[in-house]
Design a protein around this motif. Sequence first.
Motif, PDB file in Angstrom:
ATOM      1  N   SER A 130       0.837  -1.208   0.000  1.00 25.10           N
ATOM      2  CA  SER A 130       0.000   0.000   0.000  1.00 25.10           C
ATOM      3  C   SER A 130       0.869   1.254   0.000  1.00 25.10           C
ATOM      4  CB  SER A 130      -0.920   0.007   1.223  1.00 25.10           C
ATOM      5  OG  SER A 130      -1.708  -1.161   1.246  1.00 25.10           O
ATOM      6  N   SER A 131       1.930   1.247   0.812  1.00 25.55           N
ATOM      7  CA  SER A 131       2.827   2.408   0.870  1.00 25.55           C
ATOM      8  C   SER A 131       3.513   2.645  -0.474  1.00 25.55           C
ATOM      9  CB  SER A 131       3.881   2.204   1.959  1.00 25.55           C
ATOM     10  OG  SER A 131       3.460   2.797   3.159  1.00 25.55           O
ATOM     11  N   ARG A 132       3.877   1.560  -1.152  1.00 23.23           N
ATOM     12  CA  ARG A 132       4.542   1.718  -2.464  1.00 23.23           C
ATOM     13  C   ARG A 132       3.600   2.358  -3.476  1.00 23.23           C
ATOM     14  NH1 ARG A 132       7.551  -4.090  -2.402  1.00 23.23           N
ATOM     15  NH2 ARG A 132       9.237  -3.490  -1.000  1.00 23.23           N
ATOM     16  N   ILE A 133       2.312   2.046  -3.364  1.00 22.95           N
ATOM     17  CA  ILE A 133       1.337   2.643  -4.284  1.00 22.95           C
ATOM     18  C   ILE A 133       1.181   4.138  -3.980  1.00 22.95           C
ATOM     19  CG2 ILE A 133      -1.142   2.655  -4.806  1.00 22.95           C
ATOM     20  CD1 ILE A 133      -0.944  -0.450  -4.829  1.00 22.95           C
ATOM     21  N   VAL A 134       1.238   4.508  -2.681  1.00 22.02           N
ATOM     22  CA  VAL A 134       1.195   5.938  -2.331  1.00 22.02           C
ATOM     23  C   VAL A 134       2.387   6.659  -2.971  1.00 22.02           C
ATOM     24  CG1 VAL A 134       1.206   7.632  -0.457  1.00 22.02           C
ATOM     25  CG2 VAL A 134       0.004   5.459  -0.145  1.00 22.02           C
ATOM     26  N   GLN A 135       3.532   5.982  -3.005  1.00 21.24           N
ATOM     27  CA  GLN A 135       4.736   6.601  -3.582  1.00 21.24           C
ATOM     28  C   GLN A 135       4.580   6.886  -5.079  1.00 21.24           C
ATOM     29  OE1 GLN A 135       7.739   3.836  -2.233  1.00 21.24           O
ATOM     30  NE2 GLN A 135       7.372   4.408  -0.101  1.00 21.24           N
ATOM     31  N   GLN A 136       3.532   6.310  -5.689  1.00 12.87           N
ATOM     32  CA  GLN A 136       3.238   6.599  -7.101  1.00 12.87           C
ATOM     33  C   GLN A 136       2.192   7.705  -7.244  1.00 12.87           C
ATOM     34  OE1 GLN A 136       5.223   5.052  -9.316  1.00 12.87           O
ATOM     35  NE2 GLN A 136       6.105   4.118  -7.481  1.00 12.87           N
ATOM     36  N   GLY A 137       1.828   8.363  -6.126  1.00 15.00           N
ATOM     37  CA  GLY A 137       0.904   9.495  -6.209  1.00 15.00           C
ATOM     38  C   GLY A 137      -0.548   9.163  -5.923  1.00 15.00           C
ATOM     39  N   VAL A 138      -0.827   7.942  -5.441  1.00 15.99           N
ATOM     40  CA  VAL A 138      -2.204   7.547  -5.127  1.00 15.99           C
ATOM     41  C   VAL A 138      -2.451   7.774  -3.635  1.00 15.99           C
ATOM     42  CG1 VAL A 138      -3.857   5.630  -5.138  1.00 15.99           C
ATOM     43  CG2 VAL A 138      -2.139   5.812  -6.957  1.00 15.99           C
ATOM     44  N   PHE A 139      -3.584   8.373  -3.285  1.00 15.24           N
ATOM     45  CA  PHE A 139      -3.944   8.525  -1.869  1.00 15.24           C
ATOM     46  C   PHE A 139      -4.610   7.233  -1.409  1.00 15.24           C
ATOM     47  CE2 PHE A 139      -6.731   9.537   1.646  1.00 15.24           C
ATOM     48  CZ  PHE A 139      -5.961  10.377   2.433  1.00 15.24           C
ATOM     49  N   VAL A 140      -4.090   6.627  -0.335  1.00 18.30           N
ATOM     50  CA  VAL A 140      -4.646   5.365   0.173  1.00 18.30           C
ATOM     51  C   VAL A 140      -5.177   5.576   1.589  1.00 18.30           C
ATOM     52  CG1 VAL A 140      -4.138   2.974   0.820  1.00 18.30           C
ATOM     53  CG2 VAL A 140      -3.140   3.928  -1.267  1.00 18.30           C
ATOM     54  N   ALA A 141      -6.474   5.282   1.772  1.00 19.41           N
ATOM     55  CA  ALA A 141      -7.104   5.325   3.100  1.00 19.41           C
ATOM     56  C   ALA A 141      -7.494   3.908   3.489  1.00 19.41           C
ATOM     57  CB  ALA A 141      -8.345   6.215   3.074  1.00 19.41           C
ATOM     58  N   ILE A 142      -7.117   3.493   4.702  1.00 20.26           N
ATOM     59  CA  ILE A 142      -7.482   2.161   5.205  1.00 20.26           C
ATOM     60  C   ILE A 142      -8.023   2.317   6.624  1.00 20.26           C
ATOM     61  CG2 ILE A 142      -6.676  -0.177   5.733  1.00 20.26           C
ATOM     62  CD1 ILE A 142      -4.597   0.045   3.581  1.00 20.26           C
ATOM     63  N   SER A 143      -9.115   1.622   6.903  1.00 26.50           N
ATOM     64  CA  SER A 143      -9.754   1.732   8.217  1.00 26.50           C
ATOM     65  C   SER A 143      -8.817   1.231   9.313  1.00 26.50           C
ATOM     66  CB  SER A 143     -11.057   0.930   8.229  1.00 26.50           C
ATOM     67  OG  SER A 143     -10.828  -0.406   7.833  1.00 26.50           O
TER      68      SER A 143
END
Length: 730
Positions: A130-143
């Motif tokens: 998930s963190s690696r995907i954020v590093q590509q500019g995607v905002f990730v929210a997880i409960s």
Amino acid sequence: GNTGVLDLHEQGILGEGVTVAIVDTGIDYTHPSLGGGLGPAFKVVGGTDIVGDNYQGTNFFPDPDPYDCGGHGTHVAGIVAGEDKNFYGGTGEDALIQAFVQAYEDGADVINASIGGPGGFPEDAWATASSRIVQQGVFVAISAGNSGDRGLFYASSGSTGVDVMSVASIANEEFFAFNTEAVAGDDAKRDIAYLQSGVEGFKLAGPVPVYVTSLDKFASSDACTALPEDTPDLSKYLVVVRRGGCQFNIKEKNLVDKNATYIWFYNTPKTPIVYPNIEESVSKGFALIAAQDGEFIVERFANGGNATVNFPQELQGIGVNNTLTGGKMSPFTSWGPSFEAQIKSEIGAPGGYIYSTIPLKQGSYAVFSGTSMASPYIAGVAALYMSKYGGRKKLGYTGVLELKNRMIASGTLVNWNDGTKTDLTRLAPVAQQGAGYVNALKALTYTTTLSPGKLELNDTENTKPEHTITIRNSGNQEVTYTFTHEAAGTVNTFKRGSKVPQLFPPTFVNDSATLQFLPQNMTIPAHSNGTFKVIFTPPKNLKTTLLPVYSGKVVITSSEETLSIPYQGIHGNLRDVNIWQTEQFPFLASYRTGEEIREPARVTLSGDDLLTAVFSNNFGTPEVRWDVVTEGYDPNKFVYPPVVGEKGFVGSVRTLEERVDFPIRYEPRHDPLGMGFSWFNWGGGLVNGSRIANGKYRFVFMALRVAGDRSKVEDWDTVVTEVVTIASGP
């Protein structure tokens, strides 16, 4: 609640052009509030089913149809993107990772996942992905998880990812209810709202006569036993009965025995309002009304009168103020810190008593509670931000981190509430609420930005007392900022004499950190940066063995704007916390009998004459080992990593089920309210693919303490078994 979202909607900021991916149970794309269709022309532009409708937890049966078989995903989607006159919404880890990668490849700007399990390490596979995907500019929210009753250090798996936004739940400030009018025989009138968990409303219209089961408005166990013989046929009445003394289903059964069809339970004073739940209901409808509303009706009958209730021809949705818990933390929100002393949760959003869409087949709308409902709210705020400032291609990693920091800085700490009452003298700890209640208007419109977004002071031996904060003034005027300290509650992780983190609610300690600001205020020109230092002095009067967690905020105020940065520290050393109570766990047992092996034993490792190891982790651990060693092994001579054939090391165990290879890494603590332990069976296999030879051996169980050094034997909890003779075959 005043999260600022409606203000942004009024400004025309609706999230247009932003793609939000929801990783969940699917979506009922036929729902009119979700656009009524699937494809590029609709609100739901596409989707896929990664695991398939027959998924049982192991094998995948993928299909291209994202239709929701469960209901959870549709409720989550309604919070991000639903529209209706009554509301304006704002598994296995390998499946989750695959879903996140798919969402990224499909062009998602925002990904929401309202799912997770016990975790607490950012190195967890899903957290890392998930963190690696954020590093590509995607905002990730997880409960953040719904295990608040388990106490501190119970952060959820995916949400612990370093760059992921972990979202806590705040109780909605209003309950969704339906309006009616009660009319008494003396012509007194009163609007009465009823709360029904299914929110489909009673199938009643016009005046309905009322029957009350007791004339005593203080009846402690109204309708908890069979109703009197002379009770009339109740099928034509709305039956009003007092809450308490027994479960709702017992009252319902006793009423239905007299042909009751629709039931109102009236609340008892100072008891939190709930949406009543009856697993296998036998009436046509049941709901909760406020204590004073029920008492109004009962008083009419007690004085010799009667009452009817007028149900409108069309259902009227209405909001009822949640006075006891509204705007406060939901007690079910899982607590941090993570095992690496991170602030998790990081932000709070409405998640308790949320009205949203469910599949049409299941009733169209429902009220759910959970951090599952709060996380998509934050995903929705991120979509509003990106619709104004650009999506992932424009923002990139730095832009998404700024968005995360802006959201955290917008938060307001809320007062402590244990689920029944609010304490106005103290703020809920950052370990429960992160930065507190989000304010979308601040996140999108303020000209001040702060960096870093949060201050993690770590534990005593790794403490970082001095921090530099950068303020960016992107406005057109110079601004003067002042710095103040807002202390939140300090809580003990452990109770005296216990090795397991205490259950909710935790014990508070009246002590907090002191902060020094250098300088105490500063003026920053337009479109410029400024920096100031914060020096923390931890609280003095705390018992390190109870592992207290202290927290609060650095508040930055100008004449126009107030923003803040949460901080959190741990008084005591994580490296001193035992993973195991070694006199009890772990232990070796006979697979055949289940009995513990506490003295020398003999096994053949054939048939069911196998070995079982049972573990119970009181705290998270970066590494758990189960090794086979020689009879004369000396645990004090342990070298990491051990080498086969040296210092008595024979090999690490490969288990029978799903061939788990030891060591196991980044294990959470076991659930103190669940099974509380795990076990593995062994038939002689070793990690290098060989099988154990006959002979005399011991087994060594080891757990590395949090923040421990693998090369230091004293940083491991170690248990060495008695000698076990392996004598297989003739």
